[in-house]
Design an enzyme around this catalytic site. Structure first.
Site, PDB file in Angstrom:
ATOM      1  N   TYR A 109      27.168  39.809  39.230  1.00 40.29           N
ATOM      2  CA  TYR A 109      26.197  40.888  39.059  1.00 40.29           C
ATOM      3  C   TYR A 109      24.800  40.298  38.873  1.00 40.29           C
ATOM      4  CZ  TYR A 109      23.676  44.873  37.110  1.00 40.29           C
ATOM      5  OH  TYR A 109      22.738  45.861  36.894  1.00 40.29           O
ATOM      6  N   GLY A 161      21.458  56.059  46.031  1.00 39.50           N
ATOM      7  CA  GLY A 161      22.236  56.316  44.821  1.00 39.50           C
ATOM      8  C   GLY A 161      21.667  57.453  44.002  1.00 39.50           C
ATOM      9  N   ALA A 162      21.267  58.531  44.678  1.00 38.01           N
ATOM     10  CA  ALA A 162      20.500  59.593  44.015  1.00 38.01           C
ATOM     11  C   ALA A 162      21.355  60.704  43.426  1.00 38.01           C
ATOM     12  CB  ALA A 162      19.500  60.204  45.005  1.00 38.01           C
ATOM     13  N   SER A 179      17.279  44.165  37.349  1.00 35.11           N
ATOM     14  CA  SER A 179      17.794  44.262  35.984  1.00 35.11           C
ATOM     15  C   SER A 179      17.292  43.065  35.196  1.00 35.11           C
ATOM     16  CB  SER A 179      19.329  44.277  35.996  1.00 35.11           C
ATOM     17  OG  SER A 179      19.860  43.957  34.715  1.00 35.11           O
ATOM     18  N   GLY A 229      19.107  57.055  39.779  1.00 33.91           N
ATOM     19  CA  GLY A 229      18.723  57.625  41.057  1.00 33.91           C
ATOM     20  C   GLY A 229      18.485  59.122  40.975  1.00 33.91           C
TER      21      GLY A 229
END
Length: 310
Positions: free
Chosen positions: A179, A29-30, A154, A35
């Site tokens: 989530y 996810g960069a 998270s 990311g």
């Protein structure tokens, strides 16, 4: 020290981390958010960064921007769709060397959606794909000096539980609940990996990190309706900058005093903002039976297995 006297994120890293020249990092996810900022920070430290992204067009724009900032930076763009385990396998097969894997990418609170293999999207992308990627890169990581796996969770993992009776939300999907499940799964997996590594004696560190409340596009990409509006407002009023949010995972990846099994997060009130410090996971996440059960079902769902016998 007064708030205005505190160092910037870049200055803090320079003070606490040595050069990473010669080391290779995979960051999922960069192309945006945490990311992208992680890739930027690791590149500035001299590391070579494999930027794993789903959208290669956006990824190419991110690489172009990074190279404009860091002309000598080493950024290698590669395609990885974490919502498709076949893509995970293809990506892993193309990685010849890696020192540190940063399992960063994630989706947050979308309407109920399924991966290519039919799994609930948040559980599939945030946990299962990163579980598979870690195991598929395991032997490659072992060839490195001081190899690490950094799993990004998270603070909302503390509100989660693993719904083994309904992992994919077929009978009671709620976007926040699922989530939190995926983020708890991140923590349970990383701690179970740590236990198995220590028992087997493999020299690989499994480390956790979370960004606190950082202003990224994650809050706007998944949520819809009123929830999206609320997050847009709180991003402006309450969240810290993405550069600060990325610090815990960057430090987990390169800090000299980081140990396997640790969890790094912000040092501010309620772990919402601040510089990296050690934080504690939900007590339940340390449960060994829970760790084994999640590991077993993750192997079953991904079809990826590993023997960690010494």
């Amino acid at each position: 020290m007064a708030e205005g006297d505190r160092p910037s994120a870049a200055d803090w890293l320079t003070e606490h981390v040595s050069s990473q020249v010669g080391r290779v990092f995979v960051v999922t996810g960069a192309n945006s958010g945490l990311g992208l900022e992680t890739a930027r920070a690791l590149g500035a430290l001299g590391g070579s960064v494999i930027m794993a992204v789903r959208d290669t067009e956006k990824g190419a724009a991110a690489v172009e921007a990074l190279r404009a900032e860091q002309p000598d930076g080493r950024f290698d763009l590669r395609h990885l769709d974490l919502a498709d385990l076949d893509s995970v396998r293809e990506f892993a097969a193309g990685v010849e060397h890696v020192d540190v894997l940063v399992n960063n990418a994630g989706v947050m609170m979308p309407p109920r959606t399924l991966t290519e293999q039919g799994y609930e999207l948040q559980f599939g992308v945030n946990h299962l794909a990163h579980f598979a990627l870690t195991i598929l890169l395991f032997n490659t990581l072992l060839q490195a000096e001081d190899p690490r796996v950094v799993t990004v969770s998270s603070g909302l993992h503390k509100r989660g539980r693993i719904h083994f009776e309904d992992l994919h939300g077929e009978h009671g999907y709620h976007r926040t609940k699922y989530y939190s499940q995926s983020k708890l799964a991140n923590v349970v997996f990383a701690l179970e990996l740590h236990r198995r590594l220590r028992t087997s004696g493999f020299p690989l560190r499994s480390v956790l990190a979370h960004p606190g409340y950082a202003a990224t596009n994650l809050q706007s990409a998944g949520p819809t309706g009123v929830g999206k509006l609320i997050l847009k407002v709180t991003n402006r009023v309450m969240a810290q900058e993405v550069e600060m949010g990325a610090l815990p995972q960057v430090y987990a990846a390169v800090g000299a005093d980081v140990e396997s099994g640790q969890f790094w997060g912000p040092d501010g009130r309620k772990e919402s903002k601040g510089f990296p410090t050690l934080v504690e996971p939900l007590d339940e996440a340390r449960d060994r039976e829970l760790g084994k059960r999640l590991w077993d079902i993750s192997e079953e769902l991904t079809g990826v297995h590993i023997d960690l016998t010494p």
